[in-house]
Design a protein around this motif. Sequence first.
Motif, PDB file in Angstrom:
ATOM      1  N   THR A  93      -0.358  -2.222  -0.894  1.00 48.47           N
ATOM      2  CA  THR A  93       1.068  -2.088  -0.605  1.00 48.47           C
ATOM      3  C   THR A  93       1.809  -3.276  -1.208  1.00 48.47           C
ATOM      4  O   THR A  93       1.444  -4.425  -1.005  1.00 48.47           O
ATOM      5  CB  THR A  93       1.307  -2.020   0.913  1.00 48.47           C
ATOM      6  OG1 THR A  93       0.563  -0.925   1.445  1.00 48.47           O
ATOM      7  CG2 THR A  93       2.780  -1.794   1.204  1.00 48.47           C
ATOM      8  N   CYS A  94       2.827  -2.964  -1.973  1.00 50.39           N
ATOM      9  CA  CYS A  94       3.605  -3.999  -2.648  1.00 50.39           C
ATOM     10  C   CYS A  94       4.538  -4.683  -1.645  1.00 50.39           C
ATOM     11  O   CYS A  94       5.263  -4.013  -0.916  1.00 50.39           O
ATOM     12  CB  CYS A  94       4.412  -3.353  -3.773  1.00 50.39           C
ATOM     13  SG  CYS A  94       5.529  -4.507  -4.591  1.00 50.39           S
ATOM     14  N   GLU A  95       4.475  -6.003  -1.605  1.00 48.36           N
ATOM     15  CA  GLU A  95       5.328  -6.732  -0.662  1.00 48.36           C
ATOM     16  C   GLU A  95       6.778  -6.777  -1.143  1.00 48.36           C
ATOM     17  O   GLU A  95       7.689  -7.022  -0.370  1.00 48.36           O
ATOM     18  CB  GLU A  95       4.808  -8.154  -0.463  1.00 48.36           C
ATOM     19  CG  GLU A  95       3.549  -8.184   0.387  1.00 48.36           C
ATOM     20  CD  GLU A  95       2.975  -9.585   0.530  1.00 48.36           C
ATOM     21  OE1 GLU A  95       3.678 -10.557   0.240  1.00 48.36           O
ATOM     22  OE2 GLU A  95       1.806  -9.688   0.926  1.00 48.36           O
ATOM     23  N   GLU A  96       6.977  -6.573  -2.420  1.00 49.53           N
ATOM     24  CA  GLU A  96       8.333  -6.649  -2.979  1.00 49.53           C
ATOM     25  C   GLU A  96       9.125  -5.384  -2.712  1.00 49.53           C
ATOM     26  O   GLU A  96      10.266  -5.432  -2.284  1.00 49.53           O
ATOM     27  CB  GLU A  96       8.269  -6.913  -4.488  1.00 49.53           C
ATOM     28  CG  GLU A  96       7.710  -8.271  -4.844  1.00 49.53           C
ATOM     29  CD  GLU A  96       8.597  -9.434  -4.363  1.00 49.53           C
ATOM     30  OE1 GLU A  96       9.806  -9.241  -4.224  1.00 49.53           O
ATOM     31  OE2 GLU A  96       8.042 -10.523  -4.134  1.00 49.53           O
ATOM     32  N   CYS A  97       8.517  -4.239  -3.026  1.00 53.21           N
ATOM     33  CA  CYS A  97       9.282  -2.994  -2.883  1.00 53.21           C
ATOM     34  C   CYS A  97       8.782  -2.124  -1.740  1.00 53.21           C
ATOM     35  O   CYS A  97       9.391  -1.112  -1.435  1.00 53.21           O
ATOM     36  CB  CYS A  97       9.290  -2.203  -4.199  1.00 53.21           C
ATOM     37  SG  CYS A  97       7.689  -1.533  -4.666  1.00 53.21           S
ATOM     38  N   GLY A  98       7.661  -2.513  -1.109  1.00 50.02           N
ATOM     39  CA  GLY A  98       7.171  -1.780   0.049  1.00 50.02           C
ATOM     40  C   GLY A  98       6.448  -0.477  -0.278  1.00 50.02           C
ATOM     41  O   GLY A  98       6.000   0.224   0.618  1.00 50.02           O
ATOM     42  N   SER A 113      -0.121  -5.724 -11.352  1.00 44.32           N
ATOM     43  CA  SER A 113       1.319  -5.513 -11.234  1.00 44.32           C
ATOM     44  C   SER A 113       1.619  -4.168 -10.607  1.00 44.32           C
ATOM     45  O   SER A 113       0.941  -3.178 -10.842  1.00 44.32           O
ATOM     46  CB  SER A 113       2.034  -5.671 -12.578  1.00 44.32           C
ATOM     47  OG  SER A 113       1.186  -5.472 -13.641  1.00 44.32           O
ATOM     48  N   CYS A 114       2.666  -4.174  -9.807  1.00 48.45           N
ATOM     49  CA  CYS A 114       3.103  -2.976  -9.090  1.00 48.45           C
ATOM     50  C   CYS A 114       3.651  -1.952 -10.090  1.00 48.45           C
ATOM     51  O   CYS A 114       4.512  -2.281 -10.902  1.00 48.45           O
ATOM     52  CB  CYS A 114       4.178  -3.362  -8.083  1.00 48.45           C
ATOM     53  SG  CYS A 114       4.966  -1.949  -7.295  1.00 48.45           S
ATOM     54  N   PRO A 115       3.151  -0.706 -10.036  1.00 48.84           N
ATOM     55  CA  PRO A 115       3.671   0.317 -10.947  1.00 48.84           C
ATOM     56  C   PRO A 115       5.102   0.731 -10.631  1.00 48.84           C
ATOM     57  O   PRO A 115       5.773   1.366 -11.431  1.00 48.84           O
ATOM     58  CB  PRO A 115       2.703   1.491 -10.749  1.00 48.84           C
ATOM     59  CG  PRO A 115       2.092   1.271  -9.405  1.00 48.84           C
ATOM     60  CD  PRO A 115       2.097  -0.211  -9.144  1.00 48.84           C
ATOM     61  N   HIS A 116       5.580   0.376  -9.436  1.00 47.76           N
ATOM     62  CA  HIS A 116       6.928   0.774  -9.025  1.00 47.76           C
ATOM     63  C   HIS A 116       7.981  -0.246  -9.446  1.00 47.76           C
ATOM     64  O   HIS A 116       9.039   0.109  -9.937  1.00 47.76           O
ATOM     65  CB  HIS A 116       6.981   0.992  -7.515  1.00 47.76           C
ATOM     66  CG  HIS A 116       5.959   1.980  -7.018  1.00 47.76           C
ATOM     67  ND1 HIS A 116       6.059   3.327  -7.280  1.00 47.76           N
ATOM     68  CD2 HIS A 116       4.810   1.802  -6.340  1.00 47.76           C
ATOM     69  CE1 HIS A 116       5.014   3.934  -6.744  1.00 47.76           C
ATOM     70  NE2 HIS A 116       4.239   3.040  -6.173  1.00 47.76           N
ATOM     71  N   CYS A 117       7.690  -1.555  -9.207  1.00 45.75           N
ATOM     72  CA  CYS A 117       8.714  -2.556  -9.492  1.00 45.75           C
ATOM     73  C   CYS A 117       8.253  -3.622 -10.487  1.00 45.75           C
ATOM     74  O   CYS A 117       9.046  -4.447 -10.930  1.00 45.75           O
ATOM     75  CB  CYS A 117       9.198  -3.205  -8.194  1.00 45.75           C
ATOM     76  SG  CYS A 117       7.946  -4.255  -7.423  1.00 45.75           S
ATOM     77  N   GLY A 118       6.943  -3.627 -10.834  1.00 44.74           N
ATOM     78  CA  GLY A 118       6.465  -4.552 -11.848  1.00 44.74           C
ATOM     79  C   GLY A 118       6.104  -5.934 -11.333  1.00 44.74           C
ATOM     80  O   GLY A 118       5.636  -6.770 -12.097  1.00 44.74           O
TER      81      GLY A 118
HETATM   82 ZN    ZN Z   1       6.577  -3.033  -6.059  1.00 49.56          ZN
END
Ligand code: ZN
Length: 126
Positions: A93-98, A113-118
């Motif tokens: 779970t990405c802490e930046e975008c959740g 790296s998060c595929p949603h927000c990078g």
């Molecule tokens: Zn993210």
Amino acid sequence: MSRDMICVYHAADVEQAEVLVTWLAEHGIEALVKDTYAATMLPTPLIVAPRGIEVCVMDPEQAERAAALLREQFAEASAQRGPEPPGGTIEATCEECGQSARFPASQRGTVQSCPHCGRYVDVPLA
Ligand SMILES: [Zn+2]
């Protein structure tokens, strides 16, 4: 053309509806996005129906097949969200975008790296 269109699915938005229409066409089923079709006749911008965008099929015989295909497609999609076999993928779970994302098990305990927000995401050990 006085045949009734049969609505086989209510999509969340026009984009999803168009994807489904294309997908049905690939299966030999003639479908269309009802609300977009109607909106092209209007001078005002697209009006989104409160209950969703209707994906319709012209032929009643094809409508049944379309509904069966859609059921199959969504059953498959939900099966893929089930538990992963060992050594498959790990959910982080990405802490930046959740949002959550899946990474190969070989990347456990690493930073990706998060595929949603990078942004950076810690891939958990288990
Ligand atoms: Zn993210």
